[in-house]
Design an enzyme around this catalytic site. Structure first.
Site, PDB file in Angstrom:
ATOM      1  N   ARG A   8       5.147  11.044  -2.504  1.00 19.24           N
ATOM      2  CA  ARG A   8       4.901  10.695  -1.102  1.00 19.24           C
ATOM      3  C   ARG A   8       6.186  10.867  -0.274  1.00 19.24           C
ATOM      4  O   ARG A   8       7.165  10.142  -0.479  1.00 19.24           O
ATOM      5  CB  ARG A   8       4.462   9.227  -1.052  1.00 19.24           C
ATOM      6  CG  ARG A   8       4.352   8.656   0.328  1.00 19.24           C
ATOM      7  CD  ARG A   8       4.194   7.148   0.294  1.00 19.24           C
ATOM      8  NE  ARG A   8       4.026   6.664   1.631  1.00 19.24           N
ATOM      9  CZ  ARG A   8       4.286   5.427   2.019  1.00 19.24           C
ATOM     10  NH1 ARG A   8       4.706   4.530   1.168  1.00 19.24           N
ATOM     11  NH2 ARG A   8       4.123   5.079   3.280  1.00 19.24           N
ATOM     12  N   GLU A  14      12.689  -9.516   1.465  1.00 21.91           N
ATOM     13  CA  GLU A  14      11.938  -8.344   1.918  1.00 21.91           C
ATOM     14  C   GLU A  14      12.783  -7.094   1.690  1.00 21.91           C
ATOM     15  O   GLU A  14      13.965  -7.082   2.049  1.00 21.91           O
ATOM     16  CB  GLU A  14      11.654  -8.523   3.417  1.00 21.91           C
ATOM     17  CG  GLU A  14      11.032  -7.305   4.072  1.00 21.91           C
ATOM     18  CD  GLU A  14      10.871  -7.481   5.578  1.00 21.91           C
ATOM     19  OE1 GLU A  14      11.306  -8.513   6.138  1.00 21.91           O
ATOM     20  OE2 GLU A  14      10.298  -6.566   6.199  1.00 21.91           O
ATOM     21  N   ARG A  25      13.455   4.447  12.311  1.00 19.60           N
ATOM     22  CA  ARG A  25      12.219   5.224  12.304  1.00 19.60           C
ATOM     23  C   ARG A  25      11.369   4.906  13.547  1.00 19.60           C
ATOM     24  O   ARG A  25      11.886   4.410  14.545  1.00 19.60           O
ATOM     25  CB  ARG A  25      11.475   4.969  10.981  1.00 19.60           C
ATOM     26  CG  ARG A  25      12.343   5.355   9.765  1.00 19.60           C
ATOM     27  CD  ARG A  25      11.607   5.194   8.466  1.00 19.60           C
ATOM     28  NE  ARG A  25      10.413   6.041   8.420  1.00 19.60           N
ATOM     29  CZ  ARG A  25       9.413   5.858   7.564  1.00 19.60           C
ATOM     30  NH1 ARG A  25       9.458   4.856   6.694  1.00 19.60           N
ATOM     31  NH2 ARG A  25       8.373   6.662   7.581  1.00 19.60           N
ATOM     32  N   TYR A  56      11.299   8.625   1.196  1.00 21.23           N
ATOM     33  CA  TYR A  56      11.230   7.533   0.211  1.00 21.23           C
ATOM     34  C   TYR A  56      11.932   7.846  -1.110  1.00 21.23           C
ATOM     35  O   TYR A  56      11.971   6.994  -2.004  1.00 21.23           O
ATOM     36  CB  TYR A  56       9.762   7.162  -0.033  1.00 21.23           C
ATOM     37  CG  TYR A  56       9.083   6.659   1.220  1.00 21.23           C
ATOM     38  CD1 TYR A  56       9.527   5.502   1.846  1.00 21.23           C
ATOM     39  CD2 TYR A  56       8.018   7.356   1.797  1.00 21.23           C
ATOM     40  CE1 TYR A  56       8.933   5.043   3.013  1.00 21.23           C
ATOM     41  CE2 TYR A  56       7.409   6.903   2.963  1.00 21.23           C
ATOM     42  CZ  TYR A  56       7.867   5.753   3.562  1.00 21.23           C
ATOM     43  OH  TYR A  56       7.287   5.290   4.717  1.00 21.23           O
ATOM     44  N   ASN A 113       8.051  -5.535  -1.062  1.00 23.78           N
ATOM     45  CA  ASN A 113       7.986  -4.405  -0.140  1.00 23.78           C
ATOM     46  C   ASN A 113       6.518  -4.321   0.268  1.00 23.78           C
ATOM     47  O   ASN A 113       5.685  -3.824  -0.499  1.00 23.78           O
ATOM     48  CB  ASN A 113       8.448  -3.107  -0.798  1.00 23.78           C
ATOM     49  CG  ASN A 113       8.417  -1.939   0.186  1.00 23.78           C
ATOM     50  OD1 ASN A 113       7.927  -2.076   1.318  1.00 23.78           O
ATOM     51  ND2 ASN A 113       8.924  -0.794  -0.230  1.00 23.78           N
ATOM     52  N   PRO A 162       0.799  -1.230   0.000  1.00 27.02           N
ATOM     53  CA  PRO A 162       0.000   0.000   0.000  1.00 27.02           C
ATOM     54  C   PRO A 162       0.831   1.280   0.000  1.00 27.02           C
ATOM     55  O   PRO A 162       1.903   1.341   0.608  1.00 27.02           O
ATOM     56  CB  PRO A 162      -0.808  -0.107   1.306  1.00 27.02           C
ATOM     57  CG  PRO A 162      -0.040  -1.053   2.162  1.00 27.02           C
ATOM     58  CD  PRO A 162       0.611  -2.028   1.218  1.00 27.02           C
ATOM     59  N   ASN A 163       0.294   2.240  -0.699  1.00 32.09           N
ATOM     60  CA  ASN A 163       0.835   3.606  -0.797  1.00 32.09           C
ATOM     61  C   ASN A 163       2.099   3.723  -1.648  1.00 32.09           C
ATOM     62  O   ASN A 163       2.570   4.826  -1.914  1.00 32.09           O
ATOM     63  CB  ASN A 163       1.095   4.223   0.596  1.00 32.09           C
ATOM     64  CG  ASN A 163      -0.173   4.267   1.426  1.00 32.09           C
ATOM     65  OD1 ASN A 163      -1.191   4.763   0.959  1.00 32.09           O
ATOM     66  ND2 ASN A 163      -0.137   3.709   2.623  1.00 32.09           N
ATOM     67  N   HIS A 198      12.878  -2.599   1.824  1.00 35.95           N
ATOM     68  CA  HIS A 198      12.305  -1.309   2.218  1.00 35.95           C
ATOM     69  C   HIS A 198      13.180  -0.190   1.693  1.00 35.95           C
ATOM     70  O   HIS A 198      14.417  -0.292   1.758  1.00 35.95           O
ATOM     71  CB  HIS A 198      12.185  -1.201   3.741  1.00 35.95           C
ATOM     72  CG  HIS A 198      11.316  -2.260   4.319  1.00 35.95           C
ATOM     73  ND1 HIS A 198       9.947  -2.212   4.216  1.00 35.95           N
ATOM     74  CD2 HIS A 198      11.618  -3.421   4.932  1.00 35.95           C
ATOM     75  CE1 HIS A 198       9.443  -3.292   4.769  1.00 35.95           C
ATOM     76  NE2 HIS A 198      10.432  -4.051   5.208  1.00 35.95           N
ATOM     77  N   ALA A 231       3.218  -0.690   4.738  1.00 33.18           N
ATOM     78  CA  ALA A 231       2.761  -0.724   6.136  1.00 33.18           C
ATOM     79  C   ALA A 231       2.292  -2.115   6.569  1.00 33.18           C
ATOM     80  O   ALA A 231       2.318  -2.439   7.768  1.00 33.18           O
ATOM     81  CB  ALA A 231       1.643   0.295   6.325  1.00 33.18           C
TER      82      ALA A 231
HETATM   83  C1  DQA Z   1       8.352   1.061   3.681  1.00 33.28           C
HETATM   84  C2  DQA Z   1       8.458   1.282   5.190  1.00 33.28           C
HETATM   85  C3  DQA Z   1       7.118   1.085   5.855  1.00 33.28           C
HETATM   86  O1  DQA Z   1       7.234   1.306   7.252  1.00 33.28           O
HETATM   87  C4  DQA Z   1       6.104   2.052   5.293  1.00 33.28           C
HETATM   88  O2  DQA Z   1       4.827   1.830   5.867  1.00 33.28           O
HETATM   89  C5  DQA Z   1       6.029   2.023   3.811  1.00 33.28           C
HETATM   90  C6  DQA Z   1       7.275   1.927   3.057  1.00 33.28           C
HETATM   91  C7  DQA Z   1       9.674   1.397   2.963  1.00 33.28           C
HETATM   92  O3  DQA Z   1       9.821   0.968   1.806  1.00 33.28           O
HETATM   93  O4  DQA Z   1      10.532   2.077   3.514  1.00 33.28           O
HETATM   94  O5  DQA Z   1       4.968   2.166   3.232  1.00 33.28           O
HETATM   95  O6  DQA Z   1       8.067  -0.298   3.440  1.00 33.28           O
END
Ligand code: DQA
Length: 154
Positions: free
Chosen positions: A25, A105, A114, A30, A81, A17-18, A107, A84
């Site tokens: 964003r 995985e 964080r 990011y 990835n 998501p997002n 990020h 959240a």
């Molecule tokens: C994320 C880190 C997560 O905590 C966050 O909710 C994201 C992006 C990252 O790529 O740094 O949406 O996965």
């Protein structure tokens, strides 16, 4: 002597998501690349590594779970990835455990630098490894690590 052709590999890339909003964003966290630009980088790296990649982005947990289930018949590994959902989703954890495909995985941000709620990952326990904090490069490094692992296995 001619080199052995590399075995054909197919990898599922999952964005949670997002991540569709990348570029606009929170760029200070990011980075400024859009998801399309990150996907292009992954396609290029896939070609270098002689691995085909199939990309799915969804803001919906169940869609990600369904994509993981479908991966078991089509792909040899997963690069994820989970956004959240990393910090909340027992369902994604269970789906990865169920299909038992090698999973890396990634990020963009360093989740351990964080907020405390980002320090725990439900994915980590079912992943072969995690790459966090290198921006878009996390994806490229993650794909390299996954393909390297898959080729060593075969
Ligand atoms: C994320 C880190 C997560 O905590 C966050 O909710 C994201 C992006 C990252 O790529 O740094 O949406 O996965």
């Amino acid at each position: 002597m001619p080199l052995e052709p590399l075995q054909f590999l197919s990898v599922l890339v999952l964005h949670g998501p997002n991540l569709n909003l990348l570029g606009q964003r929170e760029p200070e966290i990011y980075g400024s690349l859009t998801l399309a630009e990150i996907n292009h980088l992954l396609e290029e790296e896939g070609q270098n590594l002689q691995a085909e990649i199939h990309i799915v982005q969804s803001n919906h947990e169940g869609v990600l779970v369904d994509a993981i289930h479908a991966a078991s018949k089509k792909h040899q590994g997963i690069l994820i990835n989970a956004g959240a959902y990393t910090h909340t989703s027992v369902a994604i954890h269970d789906a990865i455990a169920a299909v038992n495909l090698p999973t890396v995985e990634v990020h963009l941000s360093n989740i351990y630098k964080r907020e405390a709620f980002r320090h725990h990952s439900y994915i980590a326990a079912v992943a072969i490894g995690q790459i966090s904090g290198f921006g878009a490069e996390s994806y490229r490094l993650g794909l390299q690590a996954l393909v390297h692992y898959l080729r060593k296995m075969s």
